[in-house]
Motif scaffolding. Sequence first.
Motif, PDB file in Angstrom:
ATOM      1  N   VAL A 192     -24.116  -7.695 -19.988  1.00  0.00           N
ATOM      2  CA  VAL A 192     -22.888  -7.554 -20.640  1.00  0.00           C
ATOM      3  C   VAL A 192     -22.041  -8.996 -20.537  1.00  0.00           C
ATOM      4  O   VAL A 192     -21.866  -9.759 -21.183  1.00  0.00           O
ATOM      5  N   LEU A 193     -22.164  -9.311 -19.008  1.00  0.00           N
ATOM      6  CA  LEU A 193     -21.437 -10.561 -18.854  1.00  0.00           C
ATOM      7  C   LEU A 193     -22.201 -11.856 -19.121  1.00  0.00           C
ATOM      8  O   LEU A 193     -21.597 -12.825 -19.749  1.00  0.00           O
ATOM      9  N   VAL A 194     -23.359 -11.791 -19.016  1.00  0.00           N
ATOM     10  CA  VAL A 194     -24.176 -13.135 -19.370  1.00  0.00           C
ATOM     11  C   VAL A 194     -24.242 -13.403 -20.988  1.00  0.00           C
ATOM     12  O   VAL A 194     -24.283 -14.422 -21.418  1.00  0.00           O
ATOM     13  N   TYR A 195     -24.369 -12.412 -21.745  1.00  0.00           N
ATOM     14  CA  TYR A 195     -24.235 -12.149 -23.245  1.00  0.00           C
ATOM     15  C   TYR A 195     -23.071 -12.881 -23.568  1.00  0.00           C
ATOM     16  O   TYR A 195     -22.760 -13.591 -24.369  1.00  0.00           O
ATOM     17  N   GLY A 196     -21.820 -12.337 -22.965  1.00  0.00           N
ATOM     18  CA  GLY A 196     -20.406 -12.830 -23.050  1.00  0.00           C
ATOM     19  C   GLY A 196     -20.373 -14.240 -23.127  1.00  0.00           C
ATOM     20  O   GLY A 196     -19.925 -15.178 -23.639  1.00  0.00           O
ATOM     21  N   LEU A 197     -21.080 -14.729 -21.934  1.00  0.00           N
ATOM     22  CA  LEU A 197     -21.260 -16.281 -21.308  1.00  0.00           C
ATOM     23  C   LEU A 197     -21.724 -16.962 -22.560  1.00  0.00           C
ATOM     24  O   LEU A 197     -21.531 -18.191 -22.726  1.00  0.00           O
ATOM     25  N   SER A 198     -23.107 -16.358 -22.736  1.00  0.00           N
ATOM     26  CA  SER A 198     -23.872 -17.093 -23.767  1.00  0.00           C
ATOM     27  C   SER A 198     -23.171 -17.271 -25.086  1.00  0.00           C
ATOM     28  O   SER A 198     -23.244 -18.230 -25.879  1.00  0.00           O
ATOM     29  N   TRP A 199     -22.324 -16.261 -25.593  1.00  0.00           N
ATOM     30  CA  TRP A 199     -21.740 -16.223 -26.871  1.00  0.00           C
ATOM     31  C   TRP A 199     -20.506 -17.211 -27.002  1.00  0.00           C
ATOM     32  O   TRP A 199     -20.559 -18.049 -27.979  1.00  0.00           O
ATOM     33  N   VAL A 200     -19.938 -17.580 -25.730  1.00  0.00           N
ATOM     34  CA  VAL A 200     -18.830 -18.682 -25.729  1.00  0.00           C
ATOM     35  C   VAL A 200     -19.741 -19.954 -25.781  1.00  0.00           C
ATOM     36  O   VAL A 200     -19.044 -20.698 -26.513  1.00  0.00           O
ATOM     37  N   GLY A 201     -21.007 -20.012 -25.059  1.00  0.00           N
ATOM     38  CA  GLY A 201     -21.662 -21.237 -25.242  1.00  0.00           C
ATOM     39  C   GLY A 201     -21.930 -21.580 -26.967  1.00  0.00           C
ATOM     40  O   GLY A 201     -21.823 -22.660 -27.104  1.00  0.00           O
ATOM     41  N   LEU A 202     -22.243 -20.465 -27.680  1.00  0.00           N
ATOM     42  CA  LEU A 202     -22.577 -20.547 -28.975  1.00  0.00           C
ATOM     43  C   LEU A 202     -21.656 -21.198 -29.749  1.00  0.00           C
ATOM     44  O   LEU A 202     -21.571 -21.790 -30.763  1.00  0.00           O
ATOM     45  N   LEU A 209     -33.038 -19.397 -20.962  1.00  0.00           N
ATOM     46  CA  LEU A 209     -32.035 -20.508 -21.405  1.00  0.00           C
ATOM     47  C   LEU A 209     -32.458 -21.616 -21.369  1.00  0.00           C
ATOM     48  O   LEU A 209     -31.835 -23.096 -21.103  1.00  0.00           O
ATOM     49  N   SER A 210     -33.634 -21.983 -20.873  1.00  0.00           N
ATOM     50  CA  SER A 210     -34.415 -23.256 -20.637  1.00  0.00           C
ATOM     51  C   SER A 210     -34.266 -24.269 -21.656  1.00  0.00           C
ATOM     52  O   SER A 210     -34.748 -24.161 -22.656  1.00  0.00           O
ATOM     53  N   SER A 212     -25.173 -19.420 -16.204  1.00  0.00           N
ATOM     54  CA  SER A 212     -25.516 -18.154 -16.241  1.00  0.00           C
ATOM     55  C   SER A 212     -26.287 -17.751 -14.836  1.00  0.00           C
ATOM     56  O   SER A 212     -26.297 -16.807 -14.311  1.00  0.00           O
ATOM     57  N   LEU A 213     -27.083 -18.894 -14.363  1.00  0.00           N
ATOM     58  CA  LEU A 213     -27.480 -18.715 -13.141  1.00  0.00           C
ATOM     59  C   LEU A 213     -26.480 -18.518 -11.843  1.00  0.00           C
ATOM     60  O   LEU A 213     -26.596 -17.854 -10.850  1.00  0.00           O
ATOM     61  N   GLY A 214     -25.597 -19.294 -12.175  1.00  0.00           N
ATOM     62  CA  GLY A 214     -24.250 -19.112 -11.302  1.00  0.00           C
ATOM     63  C   GLY A 214     -23.718 -17.627 -11.471  1.00  0.00           C
ATOM     64  O   GLY A 214     -23.269 -17.186 -10.403  1.00  0.00           O
ATOM     65  N   LEU A 215     -23.469 -17.334 -12.411  1.00  0.00           N
ATOM     66  CA  LEU A 215     -23.106 -15.971 -12.744  1.00  0.00           C
ATOM     67  C   LEU A 215     -23.885 -14.848 -12.130  1.00  0.00           C
ATOM     68  O   LEU A 215     -23.418 -14.019 -11.417  1.00  0.00           O
ATOM     69  N   LEU A 216     -25.347 -15.086 -12.210  1.00  0.00           N
ATOM     70  CA  LEU A 216     -25.970 -14.096 -11.596  1.00  0.00           C
ATOM     71  C   LEU A 216     -26.116 -14.071 -10.267  1.00  0.00           C
ATOM     72  O   LEU A 216     -25.989 -13.056  -9.485  1.00  0.00           O
TER      73      LEU A 216
END
Length: 462
Positions: free
Chosen positions: A444-454, A182-183, A215-219
């Motif tokens: 699963v979590l980070v894809y959900g977060l990224s889709w919200v971003g999209l 995600l850079s 995403s790094l915070g989630l990780l």
Amino acid sequence: MKPQDPALPRRAKWYRTVPDPMVLIFLILVATYVLTFFIPAGEFERVARDGRTAVVPGSFHYLSDIAAIPPFDIFVAVPKGLIAASQYLFIVFIAGGLFHILQRSGALENAIGVAVHKVGVERRNLIITVGTFIYGFFGVAVGFENNIALVPIAVLIASAIGCSSLVGTTMAVGGIGVGFALSPINPYTVGVAQGIAELPTFSGAWLRTLMVVASLGLLSLYICKWVVKMDFTEPDDSKAMSQSLDAYRLSRRDALTLLVFIGGLAAMLVGVFTAGWYINEIAGMFLLLAILIGAINGLSANGIVKQMMEGAASVTPGALVIGVAASIQVILQQAQIIDTIVHALSGLIQDIPPVFSAIMASVVQGVINLFVPSGSGQALVTMPILIPVADLVDMSRQLMITAFQVGDGLTNLIVPTSGGTLAMLALGRVSYEKWLKAILPFMVLVYGLSWVGLIIGHLTGY
């Protein structure tokens, strides 16, 4: 049903039994071979533009003169894969030797022991969070494969705070992977894709910056709450901290050793950014560092060679997995079905509501990443096709590129064709099977977060 004798060992449920990583990847290789009989060969026309080979949109056509691959070629693909992935194998062997010498010197362990003692082991979650963001920064700024050799440091940090090598490996590989994926300034994916889309280089960085930080915070939270509690058996020869934290001290020799090591990493970064260094040059730098650090710590030439061999031997199983995984790409290229798969998947993005087009694009790119594991290579293959698709479905080109980033970058953490990921796992002493168990819930979590971003990007006219 006759009850089982309690004296006999319980048989594991079939769905809990996971094959050895080498077996698992070989089964994927066989499945890929079977697919070649059902997916027809095809290709796009390509042209050279600005020193790069680009796909011509709308030029896909099927090939009728491609012979079926003989079954024996499944086995021939393995040595071919080892040759194709040789740069990854060599950097794993050399980095394994370097860190074995560094470990035997005691300098790195002493430095980590002193640092963790000062911070306090009771602040474990803080150390994991800061470490994850530091590795994420390296992923954002330096790249993915360029950070392979930093994984053992995270394993030592995890050991110092009483955690398994799985925690350290997740902190390092996960942080680097998310940062790279995600850079906002990734030259290999964003730079190439924006050039094809005729957008200013690294434009639209605000959304990607928000996504990578979140995403790094989630990780970090995921590691602290889940990975630290996972049942993980350390390898028999794992390198844990050898004494209590309050016993560690830094000697002058340790300081000199660390100065040379950090200086070598700095020189590596300069080479990456100014001279186009990649895996081979980085491996050469690691070899030089191993010789210098060995000499500083009083090793003879024979002693340096012996310790390099010991370090290389310790990572051999993980290194060989890389070569077997590369054989999947060999079969795909031999059958010439990669372009056919790309053509079929790109058609899935059309004829769906625009707000979901970006999500579907990320899924499509994630699947394609299994077959085209190079980020820049994937951009060159898919962006000439998907940028016109974005125009047709009323999706901004900038959002299509971000969707490409999500799909291409995040799946690097799980696809067996990602040589960089397998190399890092080899150095972290974590098997591919154990890694999947640890990282899949986070995916699963980070894809959900990224889709919200999209979706936010689409709604805000990004």
